[in-house]
Scaffold this motif. Sequence first.
Motif, PDB file in Angstrom:
ATOM      1  N   PHE A  16     -54.938 -45.310  24.153  1.00 44.28           N
ATOM      2  CA  PHE A  16     -55.055 -46.636  24.765  1.00 44.28           C
ATOM      3  C   PHE A  16     -53.901 -46.888  25.732  1.00 44.28           C
ATOM      4  O   PHE A  16     -54.067 -47.539  26.747  1.00 44.28           O
ATOM      5  N   ASN A  17     -52.703 -46.401  25.405  1.00 43.07           N
ATOM      6  CA  ASN A  17     -51.559 -46.348  26.312  1.00 43.07           C
ATOM      7  C   ASN A  17     -51.163 -47.707  26.901  1.00 43.07           C
ATOM      8  O   ASN A  17     -50.971 -47.829  28.111  1.00 43.07           O
ATOM      9  N   LEU A  18     -51.019 -48.712  26.067  1.00 43.58           N
ATOM     10  CA  LEU A  18     -50.518 -50.014  26.507  1.00 43.58           C
ATOM     11  C   LEU A  18     -49.097 -50.158  25.980  1.00 43.58           C
ATOM     12  O   LEU A  18     -48.885 -50.259  24.767  1.00 43.58           O
ATOM     13  N   PRO A  19     -48.089 -50.136  26.874  1.00 47.51           N
ATOM     14  CA  PRO A  19     -46.689 -50.188  26.422  1.00 47.51           C
ATOM     15  C   PRO A  19     -46.408 -51.414  25.549  1.00 47.51           C
ATOM     16  O   PRO A  19     -46.923 -52.504  25.801  1.00 47.51           O
ATOM     17  N   ASP A  20     -45.600 -51.239  24.527  1.00 42.40           N
ATOM     18  CA  ASP A  20     -45.156 -52.270  23.584  1.00 42.40           C
ATOM     19  C   ASP A  20     -46.226 -52.696  22.578  1.00 42.40           C
ATOM     20  O   ASP A  20     -46.039 -53.661  21.858  1.00 42.40           O
ATOM     21  N   TYR A  21     -47.359 -51.997  22.538  1.00 47.33           N
ATOM     22  CA  TYR A  21     -48.429 -52.352  21.605  1.00 47.33           C
ATOM     23  C   TYR A  21     -48.883 -51.118  20.849  1.00 47.33           C
ATOM     24  O   TYR A  21     -48.729 -50.008  21.305  1.00 47.33           O
ATOM     25  N   ARG A  22     -49.470 -51.365  19.676  1.00 44.54           N
ATOM     26  CA  ARG A  22     -50.094 -50.285  18.932  1.00 44.54           C
ATOM     27  C   ARG A  22     -51.486 -50.726  18.515  1.00 44.54           C
ATOM     28  O   ARG A  22     -51.735 -51.912  18.287  1.00 44.54           O
ATOM     29  N   VAL A  23     -52.396 -49.779  18.455  1.00 39.30           N
ATOM     30  CA  VAL A  23     -53.779 -50.051  18.069  1.00 39.30           C
ATOM     31  C   VAL A  23     -53.843 -50.137  16.553  1.00 39.30           C
ATOM     32  O   VAL A  23     -53.370 -49.244  15.855  1.00 39.30           O
ATOM     33  N   ILE A  24     -54.428 -51.235  16.044  1.00 40.60           N
ATOM     34  CA  ILE A  24     -54.555 -51.370  14.592  1.00 40.60           C
ATOM     35  C   ILE A  24     -55.999 -51.214  14.126  1.00 40.60           C
ATOM     36  O   ILE A  24     -56.240 -50.979  12.952  1.00 40.60           O
ATOM     37  N   SER A  25     -56.960 -51.348  15.058  1.00 45.90           N
ATOM     38  CA  SER A  25     -58.360 -51.218  14.669  1.00 45.90           C
ATOM     39  C   SER A  25     -59.223 -50.977  15.902  1.00 45.90           C
ATOM     40  O   SER A  25     -58.934 -51.505  16.979  1.00 45.90           O
ATOM     41  N   THR A  26     -60.257 -50.185  15.729  1.00 44.69           N
ATOM     42  CA  THR A  26     -61.252 -49.991  16.791  1.00 44.69           C
ATOM     43  C   THR A  26     -62.632 -49.991  16.174  1.00 44.69           C
ATOM     44  O   THR A  26     -62.829 -49.507  15.047  1.00 44.69           O
ATOM     45  N   THR A  27     -63.604 -50.561  16.884  1.00 44.34           N
ATOM     46  CA  THR A  27     -64.995 -50.554  16.450  1.00 44.34           C
ATOM     47  C   THR A  27     -65.892 -50.367  17.676  1.00 44.34           C
ATOM     48  O   THR A  27     -65.479 -50.667  18.800  1.00 44.34           O
ATOM     49  N   VAL A  28     -67.101 -49.885  17.442  1.00 48.89           N
ATOM     50  CA  VAL A  28     -68.105 -49.750  18.498  1.00 48.89           C
ATOM     51  C   VAL A  28     -69.359 -50.462  18.027  1.00 48.89           C
ATOM     52  O   VAL A  28     -69.884 -50.167  16.952  1.00 48.89           O
ATOM     53  N   THR A  29     -69.816 -51.429  18.841  1.00 43.03           N
ATOM     54  CA  THR A  29     -71.058 -52.135  18.538  1.00 43.03           C
ATOM     55  C   THR A  29     -71.838 -52.322  19.829  1.00 43.03           C
ATOM     56  O   THR A  29     -71.294 -52.762  20.842  1.00 43.03           O
ATOM     57  N   VAL A  30     -73.092 -51.964  19.810  1.00 39.76           N
ATOM     58  CA  VAL A  30     -74.014 -52.126  20.938  1.00 39.76           C
ATOM     59  C   VAL A  30     -73.403 -51.593  22.240  1.00 39.76           C
ATOM     60  O   VAL A  30     -73.398 -52.263  23.267  1.00 39.76           O
ATOM     61  N   GLY A  31     -72.834 -50.410  22.187  1.00 36.84           N
ATOM     62  CA  GLY A  31     -72.315 -49.773  23.383  1.00 36.84           C
ATOM     63  C   GLY A  31     -70.977 -50.289  23.896  1.00 36.84           C
ATOM     64  O   GLY A  31     -70.468 -49.803  24.891  1.00 36.84           O
ATOM     65  N   ARG A  32     -70.412 -51.280  23.249  1.00 38.49           N
ATOM     66  CA  ARG A  32     -69.098 -51.796  23.656  1.00 38.49           C
ATOM     67  C   ARG A  32     -68.081 -51.460  22.585  1.00 38.49           C
ATOM     68  O   ARG A  32     -68.357 -51.513  21.397  1.00 38.49           O
TER      69      ARG A  32
END
Length: 169
Positions: A16-32
């Motif tokens: 995801f590569n957004l400085p100063d942030y970390r990914v805590i969750s990801t989901t996929v629903t209806v192509g998004r």
Amino acid sequence: MNEPTGVAADAATILFNLPDYRVISTTVTVGRRQVIIETDQPPGCPSCGVIASRRKERRLQRLRDIPVAGPVDVLWSKYRWYCEEPACDRLSLFESTPQVPRRARSTSRLRDQLVEAVIRSGRAVSETAAGFAVSWWMVRAALNEACLLRLPDVDKLALHGSWGNESLR
């Protein structure tokens, strides 16, 4: 023996590569895809500079961001923190970062790419807005902000003779 002092970033955070942030969750629903992020460091109080240590509350804030392999819905798990400094008038503060300043609803990297798309590619504001799935006024606001930050002050140019009457002779 050397050991790392920071927290190792996970694969989703690296991608995801957004400085100063970390990914805590990801989901996929209806192509998004939906990505939930949080800051990786506690903030300092904007009034006194003391680093916050106690969270008060949390809310999810929707952010507009660049498309990463297609459209992405970004939610920031944003905390309100207590200011622990007794001499400070501020009781609490919301997180902000250079990538998402106070009151911003989009990332700096999105605004930078909007400006680049208009200036470097010569695309119209409406065409750029459609390409990034944002409103035309957001592209226009990013252009206005870039002009204010990057263009020189005309009054200072006039003082140095660059725009004075002598250039007309």
